[in-house]
Design a protein around this motif. Structure first.
Motif, PDB file in Angstrom:
ATOM      1  N   ASP A  42      -1.967  -4.033   6.749  1.00  0.00           N
ATOM      2  CA  ASP A  42      -2.209  -3.625   8.131  1.00  0.00           C
ATOM      3  C   ASP A  42      -3.714  -3.584   8.382  1.00  0.00           C
ATOM      4  O   ASP A  42      -4.372  -2.612   8.036  1.00  0.00           O
ATOM      5  CB  ASP A  42      -1.590  -2.261   8.399  1.00  0.00           C
ATOM      6  N   PRO A  43      -4.267  -4.634   8.968  1.00  0.00           N
ATOM      7  CA  PRO A  43      -5.709  -4.684   9.212  1.00  0.00           C
ATOM      8  C   PRO A  43      -6.211  -3.560  10.121  1.00  0.00           C
ATOM      9  O   PRO A  43      -7.382  -3.225  10.092  1.00  0.00           O
ATOM     10  CB  PRO A  43      -5.937  -6.046   9.871  1.00  0.00           C
ATOM     11  N   ASP A  44      -5.331  -2.955  10.912  1.00  0.00           N
ATOM     12  CA  ASP A  44      -5.755  -1.874  11.801  1.00  0.00           C
ATOM     13  C   ASP A  44      -6.061  -0.584  11.058  1.00  0.00           C
ATOM     14  O   ASP A  44      -6.728   0.301  11.596  1.00  0.00           O
ATOM     15  CB  ASP A  44      -4.683  -1.606  12.863  1.00  0.00           C
ATOM     16  N   LYS A  45      -5.577  -0.443   9.823  1.00  0.00           N
ATOM     17  CA  LYS A  45      -5.816   0.780   9.061  1.00  0.00           C
ATOM     18  C   LYS A  45      -7.303   1.033   8.833  1.00  0.00           C
ATOM     19  O   LYS A  45      -7.728   2.179   8.765  1.00  0.00           O
ATOM     20  CB  LYS A  45      -5.084   0.746   7.713  1.00  0.00           C
ATOM     21  N   LYS A  46      -8.109  -0.027   8.734  1.00  0.00           N
ATOM     22  CA  LYS A  46      -9.547   0.183   8.520  1.00  0.00           C
ATOM     23  C   LYS A  46     -10.193   0.863   9.717  1.00  0.00           C
ATOM     24  O   LYS A  46     -11.286   1.405   9.617  1.00  0.00           O
ATOM     25  CB  LYS A  46     -10.256  -1.118   8.170  1.00  0.00           C
ATOM     26  N   PHE A  47      -9.503   0.887  10.854  1.00  0.00           N
ATOM     27  CA  PHE A  47      -9.999   1.580  12.032  1.00  0.00           C
ATOM     28  C   PHE A  47      -9.351   2.957  12.204  1.00  0.00           C
ATOM     29  O   PHE A  47      -9.977   3.875  12.721  1.00  0.00           O
ATOM     30  CB  PHE A  47      -9.762   0.732  13.289  1.00  0.00           C
ATOM     31  N   SER A  48      -8.094   3.116  11.787  1.00  0.00           N
ATOM     32  CA  SER A  48      -7.420   4.405  11.972  1.00  0.00           C
ATOM     33  C   SER A  48      -7.686   5.390  10.835  1.00  0.00           C
ATOM     34  O   SER A  48      -7.797   6.592  11.076  1.00  0.00           O
ATOM     35  CB  SER A  48      -5.915   4.212  12.159  1.00  0.00           C
ATOM     36  N   TRP A  49      -7.800   4.923   9.606  1.00  0.00           N
ATOM     37  CA  TRP A  49      -8.032   5.848   8.492  1.00  0.00           C
ATOM     38  C   TRP A  49      -9.308   6.671   8.647  1.00  0.00           C
ATOM     39  O   TRP A  49      -9.290   7.876   8.383  1.00  0.00           O
ATOM     40  CB  TRP A  49      -8.024   5.108   7.163  1.00  0.00           C
ATOM     41  N   THR A  51     -10.516   7.753  11.313  1.00  0.00           N
ATOM     42  CA  THR A  51     -10.179   8.757  12.321  1.00  0.00           C
ATOM     43  C   THR A  51      -9.433   9.920  11.689  1.00  0.00           C
ATOM     44  O   THR A  51      -9.693  11.082  12.001  1.00  0.00           O
ATOM     45  CB  THR A  51      -9.337   8.122  13.450  1.00  0.00           C
ATOM     46  N   LEU A  81      -6.422  -4.128   3.186  1.00  0.00           N
ATOM     47  CA  LEU A  81      -6.676  -4.082   4.613  1.00  0.00           C
ATOM     48  C   LEU A  81      -6.627  -5.413   5.317  1.00  0.00           C
ATOM     49  O   LEU A  81      -6.619  -5.474   6.540  1.00  0.00           O
ATOM     50  CB  LEU A  81      -8.041  -3.425   4.863  1.00  0.00           C
ATOM     51  N   SER A  82      -6.624  -6.510   4.574  1.00  0.00           N
ATOM     52  CA  SER A  82      -6.654  -7.819   5.243  1.00  0.00           C
ATOM     53  C   SER A  82      -5.273  -8.437   5.313  1.00  0.00           C
ATOM     54  O   SER A  82      -4.329  -7.977   4.767  1.00  0.00           O
ATOM     55  CB  SER A  82      -7.608  -8.751   4.527  1.00  0.00           C
TER      56      SER A  82
END
Length: 82
Positions: A42-49, A51, A81-82
């Protein structure tokens, strides 16, 4: 320059798998651990984690770390993450 307001007009819910609290001998909160079990790429995890860590740190007022349990067999954070 860009807008500097950090308000969110539409609330976004962030939910960690688990948050652990470590306390010292006097019962004071010493460290919070945000635990995430990583099941899918899930590439979006690098933005949510980040947070998750920031919100827990602000709420608990203590040092906070992120612990990711990788069940995908990935060898590096980039693989996860990719």
């Amino acid at each position: 320059m860009v807008e500097s307001s950090l308000d969110q007009l539409i609330p976004v819910e962030f939910r960690a798998d688990l948050v652990l609290e470590l306390r010292d001998a006097n019962g004071r909160l010493a460290l919070a651990i945000v635990l995430e079990v990583h099941r899918d790429v899930d590439p979006d995890k690098k933005f949510s984690w980040p947070t998750y860590v920031t919100v827990v740190r602000a709420k608990k007022r203590c040092g906070t770390i992120l612990l990711v349990i990788n069940v995908l067999g990935a060898k590096t954070a980039t693989d996860v993450l990719s």
